[in-house]
Design an enzyme around this catalytic site. Structure first.
Site, PDB file in Angstrom:
ATOM      1  N   LYS A 181       0.843  -1.208   0.000  1.00  0.00           N
ATOM      2  CA  LYS A 181       0.000   0.000   0.000  1.00  0.00           C
ATOM      3  C   LYS A 181       0.877   1.257   0.000  1.00  0.00           C
ATOM      4  O   LYS A 181       2.083   1.171   0.228  1.00  0.00           O
ATOM      5  CB  LYS A 181      -0.921   0.012   1.226  1.00  0.00           C
ATOM      6  CG  LYS A 181      -1.666  -1.289   1.497  1.00  0.00           C
ATOM      7  CD  LYS A 181      -2.779  -1.593   0.513  1.00  0.00           C
ATOM      8  CE  LYS A 181      -3.691  -2.666   1.064  1.00  0.00           C
ATOM      9  NZ  LYS A 181      -4.386  -3.451   0.065  1.00  0.00           N
TER      10      LYS A 181
HETATM   11  C1  LIG Z   1      -5.323  -4.496   0.816  1.00  0.00           C
HETATM   12  C2  LIG Z   1      -6.785  -4.504   0.756  1.00  0.00           C
HETATM   13  C3  LIG Z   1      -7.558  -4.834   1.876  1.00  0.00           C
HETATM   14  C4  LIG Z   1      -6.971  -5.248   3.197  1.00  0.00           C
HETATM   15  O1  LIG Z   1      -6.049  -6.235   3.089  1.00  0.00           O
HETATM   16  P1  LIG Z   1      -5.199  -6.790   4.308  1.00  0.00           P
HETATM   17  O2  LIG Z   1      -4.188  -7.634   3.640  1.00  0.00           O
HETATM   18  O3  LIG Z   1      -6.129  -7.542   5.180  1.00  0.00           O
HETATM   19  O4  LIG Z   1      -4.605  -5.631   5.041  1.00  0.00           O
HETATM   20  C5  LIG Z   1      -8.933  -4.732   1.761  1.00  0.00           C
HETATM   21  N1  LIG Z   1      -9.529  -4.342   0.621  1.00  0.00           N
HETATM   22  C6  LIG Z   1      -8.815  -4.024  -0.476  1.00  0.00           C
HETATM   23  C7  LIG Z   1      -9.535  -3.573  -1.703  1.00  0.00           C
HETATM   24  C8  LIG Z   1      -7.420  -4.115  -0.446  1.00  0.00           C
HETATM   25  O5  LIG Z   1      -6.717  -3.838  -1.545  1.00  0.00           O
END
Ligand SMILES: *Cc1c(COP(=O)(O)O)cnc(C)c1O
Length: 372
Positions: A181
């Site tokens: 992210k």
């Molecule tokens: C990254 C992401 C999440 C959360 O992912 P985690 O790996 O649990 O932190 C949720 N929704 C979307 C659209 C994502 O890209």
């Protein structure tokens, strides 16, 4: 040259902050989690933040906090990472998928409205790839039918819709801090709200159902251990300080890509809107469906990592097909996107030489495919 799909932007500050935590002996439930919550929620523009151990946990708590469960329908998108629909299944609620708009990649408001029933309780839009959804229309529909909005803003840290920061619009919003992210805490997430009661409830649910001043072995309700560690929070505090720099750098990388790949008939570039700020989670191009896998394979041969995104769509994942009877053709736009999109390497400190190396090779591969 080897170029990864993504890379966290970590410096000496994060390393020092982690060392300080380790030397302090307070590895969980200290003051760093609160400080991270305060600085991040202030950046987004919501009153309260509750840090958790993943974006998925955050989504689950948001659904739980609105008491969404069996018999309830929630309108959401099939073009997303699976967690945004799974969080509804955890609580026995029904995800009702709505096809997406080709330009924003987010839920198509016209179809949202047509799928509202007397069981609908909420809309769960996902801002994918850093691109904000059509929130104006989604808000209007939510208001008209008294529906809650839970924003999945996990991929859109720092995005804006008509000048308003994404994640500050809905009744609750969720962010994620996995290493790919815009900013990271290793693993982690945060739920944001302006409602003080919901804030207290979220904190209790995160911490085994304990109340604010309760003893360790007293529990008010069924809860979870979704706590964020002090180590993750320490990284998060440093990452928030860099958010402005991160946004500027990612915008510059995107601009370079857009210039290098302009005017190639076989490549569709990501869309940008004049009234929205893209925060560039990934740089997603589109190519002919028949070429997608070949392009990814050829890029890999020269050390460039790329990825089909989101393929397959959520409704076509095995257990969604089995449980809800979805099949190919149900959401044509989402399916088309999922078959054409390739995410190219994209990270905050990606250099001009790396971008040019990717683009040069991509153009060569496209040329060769055009000839064959
Ligand atoms: C990254 C992401 C999440 C959360 O992912 P985690 O790996 O649990 O932190 C949720 N929704 C979307 C659209 C994502 O890209």
């Amino acid at each position: 040259m080897k170029i990864p799909l993504s890379k966290p932007y970590i410096g000496a500050e994060e390393i020092k902050a982690v060392e300080e935590v380790l030397r302090s002996n307070v590895l969980s439930m200290g003051e760093r989690v609160s400080r991270f919550e305060e600085t991040f929620s202030e950046f987004i523009g919501k009153k309260y933040g509750v840090a958790v151990n993943s974006g998925t946990s955050g989504l689950h708590l948001a659904v739980k906090a609105f008491e969404i469960g069996p018999g309830d329908e929630v309108l959401t998108t099939p073009f997303s990472f699976i967690a945004s629909a799974n969080c509804l299944l955890y609580e026995g609620a029904q995800p009702v998928f709505v096809d997406v708009e080709e330009d924003s990649l987010g839920m198509d408001p016209e179809q949202v409205e047509s799928k509202v029933t007397d069981k609908t309780v909420a809309i769960l839009p996902v801002h994918v790839f850093g691109q904000p959804c059509n929130m104006g229309e989604i808000e209007r529909i939510a208001k008209k039918h008294s529906l809650k909005i839970i924003e999945d803003a996990c991929e859109s840290i720092g995005s804006k819709y008509q000048g308003v920061t994404v994640g500050s619009i809905g009744d609750m919003s969720v962010f994620g801090f996995y290493p790919n992210k815009q900013i990271t805490t290793g693993e982690g997430g945060m739920v944001l709200t302006d409602d003080e009661n919901k804030y207290q409830l979220l904190k209790s649910l995160r911490n085994q159902g304990r109340g604010e001043s309760m003893q360790w072995l007293s529990h008010d309700r069924i809860g979870y251990n979704y706590r964020m560690s002090e180590i993750s929070a320490a990284i998060g505090i440093e990452q928030v300080k860099k958010l402005h720099e991160v946004s500027t750098k990612r915008r510059a990388v995107a601009r370079e890509y857009l210039q290098e790949l302009a005017n190639i008939d076989e490549i569709k570039l990501p869309n940008t809107f004049s009234d929205r700020t893209h925060s560039w989670f990934v740089f997603a191009i589109r190519v002919k469906q028949a070429w997608r896998d070949k392009v990814i394979e050829e890029l890999q041969k020269v050390g460039i990592q790329s990825k089909a995104y989101f393929y397959p769509c959520i409704h076509l994942q095995k257990f969604y097909r089995e449980k809800f009877g979805y099949s190919e053709g149900d959401f044509p736009i989402a399916e088309k996107l999922s078959k054409e999109i390739i995410a190219l390497p994209f990270f905050t400190d990606m250099g001009e030489g790396e971008i040019q190396y990717v683009c040069r090779n991509l153009k060569r591969i496209i040329r060769e495919l055009g000839r064959s």
